[in-house]
Design an enzyme around this catalytic site. Sequence first.
Site, PDB file in Angstrom:
ATOM      1  N   LYS A   1       0.813  -1.214   0.000  1.00 39.14           N
ATOM      2  CA  LYS A   1       0.000   0.000   0.000  1.00 39.14           C
ATOM      3  C   LYS A   1       0.852   1.273   0.000  1.00 39.14           C
ATOM      4  O   LYS A   1       2.056   1.231   0.275  1.00 39.14           O
ATOM      5  CB  LYS A   1      -0.937  -0.028   1.207  1.00 39.14           C
TER       6      LYS A   1
ATOM      7  N   PHE B   1     -15.637   3.640   6.739  1.00 34.78           N
ATOM      8  CA  PHE B   1     -14.247   3.963   6.408  1.00 34.78           C
ATOM      9  C   PHE B   1     -13.977   4.034   4.902  1.00 34.78           C
ATOM     10  O   PHE B   1     -12.852   4.317   4.484  1.00 34.78           O
ATOM     11  CB  PHE B   1     -13.287   2.949   7.047  1.00 34.78           C
TER      12      PHE B   1
ATOM     13  N   ARG C   1      -2.165 -14.754   4.269  1.00 38.63           N
ATOM     14  CA  ARG C   1      -2.894 -14.048   5.339  1.00 38.63           C
ATOM     15  C   ARG C   1      -2.142 -14.203   6.664  1.00 38.63           C
ATOM     16  O   ARG C   1      -2.082 -13.266   7.463  1.00 38.63           O
ATOM     17  CB  ARG C   1      -4.321 -14.574   5.466  1.00 38.63           C
TER      18      ARG C   1
ATOM     19  N   THR D   1      -5.025  -7.185  10.808  1.00 37.90           N
ATOM     20  CA  THR D   1      -5.249  -5.856  10.237  1.00 37.90           C
ATOM     21  C   THR D   1      -4.702  -4.763  11.149  1.00 37.90           C
ATOM     22  O   THR D   1      -4.099  -3.802  10.687  1.00 37.90           O
ATOM     23  CB  THR D   1      -6.757  -5.639   9.987  1.00 37.90           C
TER      24      THR D   1
ATOM     25  N   ARG E   1       2.772  -6.854   8.752  1.00 36.21           N
ATOM     26  CA  ARG E   1       2.121  -5.711   9.398  1.00 36.21           C
ATOM     27  C   ARG E   1       2.760  -5.360  10.738  1.00 36.21           C
ATOM     28  O   ARG E   1       2.817  -4.186  11.094  1.00 36.21           O
ATOM     29  CB  ARG E   1       0.627  -5.970   9.534  1.00 36.21           C
TER      30      ARG E   1
ATOM     31  N   ASN F   1      -1.985  -0.024   6.930  1.00 33.65           N
ATOM     32  CA  ASN F   1      -1.458  -1.309   7.400  1.00 33.65           C
ATOM     33  C   ASN F   1      -0.555  -2.027   6.399  1.00 33.65           C
ATOM     34  O   ASN F   1      -0.431  -3.239   6.433  1.00 33.65           O
ATOM     35  CB  ASN F   1      -2.596  -2.207   7.881  1.00 33.65           C
TER      36      ASN F   1
ATOM     37  N   HIS G   1      -2.153  -5.409   1.419  1.00 35.87           N
ATOM     38  CA  HIS G   1      -3.453  -6.053   1.218  1.00 35.87           C
ATOM     39  C   HIS G   1      -3.177  -7.494   0.842  1.00 35.87           C
ATOM     40  O   HIS G   1      -2.220  -7.782   0.122  1.00 35.87           O
ATOM     41  CB  HIS G   1      -4.216  -5.372   0.072  1.00 35.87           C
TER      42      HIS G   1
END
Length: 139
Positions: free
Chosen positions: A11, A59, A87, A93, A104, A114, A117
């Site tokens: 991100k 959000f 994951r 998250t 993360r 964070n 994705h």
Amino acid sequence: MATNRTFTMIKPDAVANGHIGNILAMITNGGFKIVSLKLTQLTVADAKAFYAVHAERPFYGELVEFMSRGPIVAAILEKDNAVEDFRTLIGATNPAEAAEGTIRKAYATSIGENAVHGSDSDENAAIESAFHFAGREQF
């Protein structure tokens, strides 16, 4: 378990903070093969379309603004049990709840920013991959 694919984005926060190389290293060290990779920037329209599933969430506007504010790295990854294993590698998250050794925990600064994705299902991995990579860009 069959080899399958998942989709990820590094991100804008992690790109701006110079973490692309470190995150890609964690991904490959986690046993994932990078089969497609590109640096790009989402337009507001792109971000709205990609996150349309969240359109009714409070959000959503902030998410769209955040995801279109700077470059992202999009990638398709391959590994046995790719979605579930990725994951696990990215972590919770909320980085405060993410396990040590996760992406993360190492690079996210908040729930909203964070770092990465990761697709949440094989079906969404295929949809998200196709959103970012034309057929001939997928190897």
